[in-house]
Design an enzyme around this catalytic site. Structure first.
Site: not given
Length: 838
Positions: A114, A490
């Site tokens: 780069e 229950s």
């Protein structure tokens, strides 16, 4: 003497020639000269140019001072109860590193690819700009740039991606400012952390994991070189679609590194000869089964911290949070497997439930639409597939990785549920189905229509250790553990009986199990309650027996005697829900969630102290500072390597007392009888103290079990999302309790066998199990689940008094001796010999 006028030349030589009048005259003569006009026009044009340049480029430039404190968006990382990473919430996969953490060869690879003069220029590469300008003048395509790494930082962090010469000029100006503000190392650190490298990877550390499945520190020179080619266009160098192009570009970077003496000739030759092999997407092993838990954590974090950086510095998708959860991966796996096995077992033999989903695609382009559904399966060796084509004898199916396989007619012969006919004939292109390997191909599988939820909680702290909200979170996002409102049946009864204990009753109190009817008023007639399965009334029985046998008539009679206002208040206090004061709610008519019910039972197991179910232990920011809970404090000496001989650190308990501790223990002690001789005897062979309660709602539409030990409480329900009858045989004790048992057999393996501890002031007395009356001459039979005499828990001054008739005392001198102080201590002696009832 004659006076003459002074010439202009003489005026210039005089001391007073610098006066305003003299200069004006001089400028007046110069204005007529050609060279003066040329200079003036050049100056004007230059000034206008500078002004235009400022208006176009310099005005509104962002301040580079923000780069000093810049924090890139980081994902939120989630860890389990042991601190091991299990997931991350990310839109941009990124791991932030300091410059010193980057390998030297990686930095040199990026400089070669780069910006090889990065450490020499001041932000702009002028020779590169000239070369790019010449190239652009010769071409009418997309202009090429000569951006340095500093310019790329300026563009990525401070500017847009607009393609224009104006943007390039702004970029160059910003690059100068950045070079004046930051060091070269700081600029490189920003660049390598921020750059997009494909596969949703931002920064080189995330890219190393995305492409090679390893951290940056473990990569090799050719792998560094490959990462360095990606900023130019990750899709251009895809290692699968553009392998040759990527390989050539990688070797070019290696050549540049050699040309700049970043590597030796031997290193270059070895790296160039290395094949380009990358980590394939889809090859990563699946995460542990905790999708529902992880999604619930995400919801909590979004509600507290927000989604993006605009919501604050600690947002979920940008804040870089570190989240320690209470998820136990082993327990989560056990819970998920037990729940899924139970769902499949319930629906076995009912036929194929149909496709999971349907996707539209044209021609052979099925992979993209299928992948977009994000459907996957993590159960055993099951896989999600899409039907690509079908003929008379076989179907072609495709998977998310692009591979195809064959599904033979004989491997999809199960009938279609509710319709009949072979499932193979019902398949059509676009159907997403479940398959599993069989022989040389694949066989069709049926995802159960019935579903449910399960939660495992630590009663000492309220930490949720596991959560399963359905068959698979990748195909069913709805979390039935926290979002499904169901009738608990229950399993609500222990809460009702706790209210009765709070009102002064004892486990030995007598309640009539007989017909109980109420006038509903307003012309609604009389409602008579019945026992489950229309079981016959049993007459006067102990409160304990009513819970163990889950008798409806006893429960509503008890609720009426206690007062439904008190009952519903206890339901609210324990977090079950807020309900009107109707007797039907004492039998579970009110809707609630598994999470709430499990927490209510955990409160009882925690001696009535308040608990709030939590999934998150604490949250740290990107620098490790704990930001939630706000009053979080570290536990001193909790992480000591060795015991120092001092007392163990005990965090101070600040929880409110919601229920009298003895009442809570009494209810837990009673629910242990449900396991020993009640509706959940299938759990008795786990050979440890367990309390719990089964539940079956009207229909039956849902079946429940909630219970556990002092170490953990777990609860689950099973039912259809659109409530429907499960079948007359469905009960909590026969369907839900076995699912819990499958979980418990693995979860409790290796854990110490601990009893539930009784709080201070609890009185333990021998009573007749059937009548609740005190017993003086017999002892509970060890190992007998149905002894005539049992130990019962009472509050002080509430235990039944021991009485003996005069004739009995004369006939049984041993019992007379029991009245002496020494004999009265025998109960305590026996408890100590048996290990105590805590």
């Amino acid at each position: 003497m004659t006076v003459r006028d002074a010439s202009a030349e003489e005026l210039l030589l005089r001391p007073d020639a610098g006066s305003a009048g003299g200069w004006r005259a001089t400028l007046g003569r110069w204005r007529g000269r050609w060279w003066f006009r040329l200079i003036a026009w050049v100056a004007l044009v230059a000034g206008l140019g500078v002004l235009a340049l400022w208006l176009l480029i310099g005005r509104d430039l962002p301040s580079v001072d923000a780069l000093r404190t810049y924090e890139p968006p980081l994902p939120t990382n989630v860890r389990d109860i042991a601190g091991e990473p299990i997931h991350s919430y990310a839109r941009e996969r990124r791991v932030e590193l300091a410059f010193d953490e980057y390998p030297d060869l990686l930095v040199k690879a990026y400089l070669a690819a780069e910006d090889r003069t990065f450490f020499e220029h001041g932000g702009v590469d002028y020779p590169g700009i000239v070369a790019a300008l010449i190239t652009n003048l010769r071409s009418d395509g997309r202009p090429v740039g000569a951006s340095t790494i500093t310019q790329q930082v300026a563009k990525n962090l401070l500017l847009t991606n607009e393609v224009s010469y104006v943007r390039k000029a702004r970029e160059a100006l910003l690059a100068y400012r950045i070079e004046d503000t930051l060091t070269k190392q700081q600029i490189l650190e920003l660049y390598l952390n921020q750059i997009f490298l494909g596969r949703n990877a931002y920064g080189v550390e995330a890219a190393a994991d995305a492409y090679f499945g390893k951290p940056l520190s473990e990569l090799t020179l050719p792998q560094f070189a490959y990462l360095a080619i990606l900023p130019k266009g990750p899709s251009n160098y895809d290692p699968v679609r553009n392998h040759d192009r990527a390989l050539a570009r990688r070797n070019w970077v290696l050549g540049e590194m050699r040309r700049n003496d970043f590597i030796t000739e031997a290193q270059y030759r070895e790296a160039v000869a290395t094949p380009l092999v990358t980590f394939q997407r889809g090859a990563r092993p699946p995460l542990p089964s905790g999708g529902y838990f992880i999604e619930e954590v995400r919801r909590e974090l979004l509600e507290r911290f927000g989604q993006d950086s605009k919501d604050g510095p600690h947002s979920v998708y940008a804040g870089g949070l570190w989240v320690r959860t209470s998820l136990d991966p082993a327990l989560q796996e056990y819970a998920a497997q037990a729940m899924r096995d139970g769902l499949i077992r319930f629906e076995r033999g009912r036929g194929w439930s149909g496709p999971i989903a349907t996707v539209d695609f044209a021609g052979d382009d099925w992979r993209g639409p299928f992948a977009a559904t994000n459907i996957a399966l993590t159960y055993q060796d099951w896989r999600a597939a899409v039907v690509v084509a079908r003929d008379a004898g076989a179907a072609t199916i495709g998977f998310t990785d692009g591979r195809t396989a064959t599904l033979a007619r004989s491997d999809a012969a199960m009938p279609v549920r509710g319709r009949g006919g072979a499932a193979f004939d019902a398949l059509k292109p676009g159907d997403v189905i479940a398959v599993a390997p069989a022989g040389g191909g694949f066989a069709l599988r049926s995802v159960p229509r019935v579903s449910g939820g399960m939660v495992v909680e630590q009663p000492a702290t309220g930490r949720v250790l596991a959560m399963q909200g359905g068959f698979d979170s990748r195909i069913q996002a709805f979390n039935r553990a926290t979002q499904a409102m169901r009738q608990p049946g229950s399993t609500i009864k222990p809460v009702v009986y706790t209210a009765a204990l709070e009102a002064g009753l004892t486990p030995a109190s007598i309640i009539v199990d007989g017909p109980f009817c109420v006038d509903q008023g307003a012309g609604l007639g009389v409602k008579c309650f019945r026992n489950f399965g229309n079981a016959r009334s049993a007459g006067p029985r102990t409160l304990r027996w009513g819970i163990e046998q889950s008798r409806n008539q006893m429960t509503v009679r008890l609720a009426a005697q206690t007062g439904m206002d008190r009952v519903t208040q206890v339901m609210k206090t324990l977090g079950v829900g807020e309900y009107p004061r109707y007797l039907s709610f004492a039998l579970g008519a009110g809707e609630t969630t598994v999470m709430r019910m499990v927490n209510a039972y955990a409160i009882l197991a925690n001696q009535g102290r308040a608990l709030r179910p939590t999934l998150i232990d604490y949250v740290q920011d990107r620098r490790g500072r704990v930001i939630w809970p706000e009053n979080w404090r570290p536990c001193a000496r909790c992480n000591a390597d060795d015991w120092d001989g001092g007392p163990m650190p005990r965090p101070r308990t600040r929880a409110r007392q919601l229920v009298d501790p003895v009442s809570a223990y009494q209810m837990v002690h009673v629910m242990e009888g449900v396991i020993e001789r009640g509706t959940a005897t299938t759990l008795r062979d786990l050979k440890r103290p367990i309390m719990g309660k089964t539940g079956t709602s009207n229909g039956p539409r849902d079946v429940w079990f909630i219970g556990g030990t002092p170490q953990m409480i777990a609860g689950l329900y099973l039912g259809y999302d659109s409530p429907a009858n499960l079948g007359g045989y469905a009960q909590g004790g026969t369907i839900a309790a076995p699912i819990f048992k499958a979980f418990a057999q693995k979860a409790y393996a290796g854990l110490p066998v601990l009893p539930f501890r009784a709080p201070a002031g609890t009185r333990i007395s021998r009573v007749d199990r059937a009548s609740g009356r005190p017993v003086t001459g017999s002892w509970p039979a060890t190992g007998d689940p149905k002894p005539a005499v049992i130990w019962e828990a009472f509050k002080p001054e509430s235990e039944p008094l021991r009485t003996a008739r005069r004739t009995e005392r004369a006939a049984r001198p041993v019992e007379k001796a029991a009245e002496t102080p020494a004999a009265r201590a025998r109960d305590s002696d026996f408890l100590q010999r048996e290990g105590g009832i805590y």
